[in-house]
Design an enzyme around this catalytic site. Sequence first.
Site, mmCIF file in Angstrom:
data_model
loop_
_atom_site.group_PDB
_atom_site.id
_atom_site.type_symbol
_atom_site.label_atom_id
_atom_site.label_comp_id
_atom_site.label_asym_id
_atom_site.label_seq_id
_atom_site.Cartn_x
_atom_site.Cartn_y
_atom_site.Cartn_z
ATOM 1 N N ASP A 8 7.343 -9.236 -0.104
ATOM 2 C CA ASP A 8 8.008 -8.037 0.021
ATOM 3 C C ASP A 8 8.340 -7.870 1.629
ATOM 4 O O ASP A 8 7.262 -8.262 2.550
ATOM 5 C CB ASP A 8 7.250 -6.975 -0.711
ATOM 6 N N ASP A 10 9.593 -4.004 3.069
ATOM 7 C CA ASP A 10 9.183 -2.655 3.582
ATOM 8 C C ASP A 10 7.894 -2.395 3.323
ATOM 9 O O ASP A 10 7.452 -2.480 1.746
ATOM 10 C CB ASP A 10 10.236 -1.732 2.804
ATOM 11 N N ASP A 214 3.135 -4.289 -1.617
ATOM 12 C CA ASP A 214 2.463 -3.083 -1.537
ATOM 13 C C ASP A 214 2.640 -2.090 -2.416
ATOM 14 O O ASP A 214 1.814 -1.035 -2.376
ATOM 15 C CB ASP A 214 2.752 -2.546 -0.095
#
Length: 270
Positions: A8, A10, A214
Amino acid sequence: MRYIVFTDLDGTLIDHDTYSYEAAKPAIDELKKRDIPLIFCTSKTRAEIEVYVKELDLSHPFISENGGGIFIPRGYFETDYPVSRTQGIYDVIELGTAYDILRHVLADIRSHEEMRIIGFGDMDARRVSKDTGLDIESATLAKMREYDEAFKLEGDEKEAEKLAESINSRGLNFTRGGRYWHILGDNDKGKAVTILANLYRKELGEVRTIGLGDSLNDLPMLRAVDMPFLVQKHNGKHDPKIGDPGVDRVDGIGPVGWNRAIMGILKEAP
């Protein structure tokens, strides 16, 4: 053993607030030195991802808009694979629903359910910039959506449950990331990662896949890889919605945790 890294962006490889990947640079450089593919798997658009591809001088496939599109540099694989369309130097495997359809459904929900929903398509680049902290140029790229509409809902959890039901009842899906909701079709990061991982296995033989994220919208990707890692969110905590015991929780916010996870693996690698 060959490794393939899916990540990922961001809040994971890049910092939630500063959008910097500097803290992860040692691990990024080590991956490049060892010729280990680094594959972005993100809610960002193709146009946004290409900025990072160019900055880091990468030449690998990437996955845009929560698994909506897989972009493979033409000639990258010798193995045959189904191509939906071409885009510049890329063969594209499309898994997502067209953006116009997603926008239409979201507008229908907003109207019929009287919900306070605002999507990227409702905002100009200046407003997206103000809302996200992106500069104007980056905000413009973030609006170039193809398979996923990012939006905010003004309301409580009861309103959120109602919205989720409304989206599903119309045959579509959603995710909730670090900043925004996303409405999308029958695609997710895990499906796209599985397709790419299988292409690598056909090409290279046995590989070990690594995944880093996250937030909850990363869970399909984390479940699809051999070695899943969850970094801490910007508040210093791991996402409480991810309770899978098989996911390795790494100390370190965003790129700090990312760097720690990758360097730990490479230290043990031959």
